[in-house]
Structure formats: C-alpha cells, structure tokens
Scaffold this motif. Structure first.
Motif, PDB file in Angstrom:
ATOM      1  N   GLU A   1       0.824   3.883  -2.815  1.00 51.36           N
ATOM      2  CA  GLU A   1       0.283   5.656  -2.437  1.00 51.36           C
ATOM      3  C   GLU A   1       0.958   6.138  -3.496  1.00 51.36           C
ATOM      4  O   GLU A   1       1.530   7.130  -3.916  1.00 51.36           O
ATOM      5  N   GLU A   2       2.787   5.490  -2.994  1.00 51.96           N
ATOM      6  CA  GLU A   2       3.747   6.501  -3.920  1.00 51.96           C
ATOM      7  C   GLU A   2       3.507   6.923  -5.076  1.00 51.96           C
ATOM      8  O   GLU A   2       3.958   8.197  -5.644  1.00 51.96           O
ATOM      9  N   ARG A   3       3.042   6.217  -5.890  1.00 51.35           N
ATOM     10  CA  ARG A   3       2.362   6.301  -7.060  1.00 51.35           C
ATOM     11  C   ARG A   3       1.853   6.691  -7.740  1.00 51.35           C
ATOM     12  O   ARG A   3       1.460   6.761  -8.715  1.00 51.35           O
TER      13      ARG A   3
ATOM     14  N   TYR B   1      -1.314   6.015  -6.101  1.00 48.71           N
ATOM     15  CA  TYR B   1      -2.678   5.546  -5.845  1.00 48.71           C
ATOM     16  C   TYR B   1      -3.695   5.733  -4.814  1.00 48.71           C
ATOM     17  O   TYR B   1      -2.799   5.856  -3.439  1.00 48.71           O
ATOM     18  N   THR B   2      -4.910   5.308  -4.548  1.00 49.67           N
ATOM     19  CA  THR B   2      -5.098   4.684  -3.336  1.00 49.67           C
ATOM     20  C   THR B   2      -6.051   3.670  -2.826  1.00 49.67           C
ATOM     21  O   THR B   2      -5.910   2.909  -4.104  1.00 49.67           O
ATOM     22  N   THR B   3      -5.326   3.256  -1.725  1.00 54.48           N
ATOM     23  CA  THR B   3      -5.005   1.892  -1.703  1.00 54.48           C
ATOM     24  C   THR B   3      -5.976   1.364  -0.852  1.00 54.48           C
ATOM     25  O   THR B   3      -5.885   2.567   0.356  1.00 54.48           O
ATOM     26  N   THR B   4      -7.140   0.116  -0.719  1.00 56.92           N
ATOM     27  CA  THR B   4      -7.851  -0.453   0.851  1.00 56.92           C
ATOM     28  C   THR B   4      -7.391  -1.630   0.800  1.00 56.92           C
ATOM     29  O   THR B   4      -7.089  -2.342   0.062  1.00 56.92           O
TER      30      THR B   4
ATOM     31  N   GLN C   1       0.462  -0.933   0.112  1.00 54.86           N
ATOM     32  CA  GLN C   1      -0.068   0.074   0.036  1.00 54.86           C
ATOM     33  C   GLN C   1       0.908   1.352   0.259  1.00 54.86           C
ATOM     34  O   GLN C   1       0.649   2.237  -0.491  1.00 54.86           O
ATOM     35  N   ALA C   2       2.037   1.477   0.493  1.00 58.89           N
ATOM     36  CA  ALA C   2       2.445   2.281   0.675  1.00 58.89           C
ATOM     37  C   ALA C   2       3.186   2.527  -0.126  1.00 58.89           C
ATOM     38  O   ALA C   2       4.029   4.179  -0.763  1.00 58.89           O
TER      39      ALA C   2
ATOM     40  N   THR D   1      -7.913   5.386  -8.612  1.00 64.52           N
ATOM     41  CA  THR D   1      -8.887   5.541  -7.350  1.00 64.52           C
ATOM     42  C   THR D   1      -7.848   4.521  -6.575  1.00 64.52           C
ATOM     43  O   THR D   1      -8.566   4.163  -5.161  1.00 64.52           O
ATOM     44  N   SER D   2      -7.073   3.423  -6.931  1.00 61.88           N
ATOM     45  CA  SER D   2      -7.092   1.524  -6.117  1.00 61.88           C
ATOM     46  C   SER D   2      -6.371   0.946  -7.205  1.00 61.88           C
ATOM     47  O   SER D   2      -6.382   1.195  -8.252  1.00 61.88           O
TER      48      SER D   2
END
Length: 268
Positions: free
Chosen positions: A21-23, A25-28, A17-18, A267-268
């Motif tokens: 998100e650096e790239r 993207y929103t993650t879950t 996820q980290a 978004t994900s």
C-alpha cells in the motif's frame, strides 16, 4: 490479493499489505472459506474448515474477484501459490506470484522432507474430512527449520491455525486422479505473467519441487519466471526476512507493468 496457505492465518499478510500500500497498491487478504476473522477465532471454531478442498477454495476466491472492479495481481504462499496459479490460468488474475507453491498435478518429485512435513495429515486417512493442527515440533521442522527456536516458537504462537486435511490428500493423489482439482492448464492457457519463488531450504515445498513446476510451464508461450532465495525455509513470508521476499515480488511486478494492464495492476 494475498492468499495464505495451510496452517497460517490470512492476517499474517498484514506487513505485506502495508508495504504494498505504501507503493500505491490497494490490497486485500481474504481467508479461506471457513476461516475466522482472527487466529483465535479460527482455532476456536476450526471445525468450520472440515472437508474444505482445493476446488472450494478456488471458487471462493474466484467469487471474490468477480465482485471486484478489476482483476487483481494474486500473491500466494504454499497452497495459496497453487490457488494463485489456478486463478491466473482461468483468467481471474492479471498476474500471479507463487511463493513456495504447493505442487500442481504433473510434479513427480517427492523429497523426504516434503513427505515428512505432510505426514501429520496423510498418516491418517480420516484426516481428509477433518481439520488438523501442527504441534510446535512439527511446525519447527516444516516451517521453522532455518530459524532460531525462539523465532519459530513466536511465529507458531502468533500465526498458526488448524488446516483442512483435504487439500493435502488431493495434492498427494493428483497424478492418479483424472480430474484432480490440483490440475492446471500449464501448456495452452493464455495468461498474464507468473513468478514462482523458492526458498532453497524449504522442507514443505523443496526447491526441486518448484523447479519441476517451472519445467511443466516450459512450452507455454505466456511468461513464467523463477527466483530462488538462498537459505530460506517455508516461513519466508512471515519470518524476520519477509521484506526481502516481498521486495522481490514488488520488483518483478514493477518490471512487468507493461505486460500487466496498468489500471488492473494498481488496484490489488
């Protein structure tokens, strides 16, 4: 959206996820129905997972996606890879990555290592309604076969949780059940791109099993890609080399942006 497999808690996706998100993207990374918020909570209340099967897990993630503004890219490992394919085929995902994915209905290959890895559950029919934990030795064979004993022990202590037996029974009998929850529309489903990744030394989902899945998609006009990673076992998403696997997934997503709705892909 990251989806874990049997015996590994969802929080093990945190490094992925980290990176994503650096790239941008929103993650879950939601757990399965019945999972606790932490590894220890899940271990302490593992009975919450008793009897949870593939269909319930799929519905759980489909409901979560229905509440999202856009369809996510779904990245799944092991049974999470099977779930990712289910979500993709049924229109819930914009694209999917299945890493050492549990076999879908139609796969006939059953290598010895796969049978041995699942035997702690399948050896007792009562386990279909129960939740089963792996011993350290079982984890070492199934997940840590390419690792040092020290790294295998560390991953076992940090990330493992008991897992429901039902998905394994459903997967093992899929070819004999007409309406198996492990069945996916491989042939006609119009879907987004799919990437399947296999570690060449995986004991739980051996390379020949994933190759059989790829062949099942051969007549589907939608894009299906396949990558292998030499020398890697079933721990490839959580061991010291996880970033190499994550980079393969990221590169593939980037290369296929034109085939994935950009608004959804970001978004994900």
């Amino acid at each position: 959206m990251f989806v874990h497999g049997l015996w590994i808690h969802a929080t093990a996706w945190a490094p992925w996820q980290a990176l994503f998100e650096e790239r941008g993207y929103t993650t879950t990374a939601p757990g399965w129905p019945g999972d606790g918020a932490t590894v220890q909570e899940t271990r302490d209340h593992h009975e919450e997972l008793n009897g949870i099967g593939i269909e319930a897990i799929c519905h759980h993630y489909a409901d979560l996606i229905d509440a999202m503004a856009t369809r996510p890219i779904v990245v799944g490992h092991s049974f999470g890879g099977l779930i990712a394919q289910e979500l993709l085929a049924n229109g819930y995902a914009a694209a999917a990555v299945g890493i050492d994915p549990a076999p879908i209905k139609g796969v006939k290959a059953l290598p010895f290592s796969q049978l041995k890895s699942s035997w702690p559950v399948l050896s007792n029919p009562a386990n279909k309604k129960k939740t089963v934990a792996l011993t350290r030795e079982q984890f070492r064979y199934s997940f840590g076969n390419t690792l040092t004993e020290e790294e295998s022990e560390s991953l076992y202590s940090r990330w493992t949780i008991p897992g429901p037996g039902r998905p394994l029974f459903e997967d093992a009998t899929a070819n004999f059940v007409r309406n198996s929850p492990a069945a996916i529309d491989m042939h006609q489903a119009a879907r987004g791109p799919l990437l399947l990744i296999s570690g060449t030394e995986d004991h739980v989902v051996p390379q020949k099993v994933t190759e059989a899945v790829v062949k099942l998609y051969a007549d589907n006009p939608s894009q299906t890609d396949y990558r292998t990673i030499d020398g890697r076992g079933h721990s490839l998403t959580i061991d010291a080399g996880w970033a190499d696997v994550a980079q393969i997934a990221l590169d593939w997503i980037t290369a296929n942006q034109a085939k994935i709705n950009p608004a959804e892909a970001a978004t994900s």
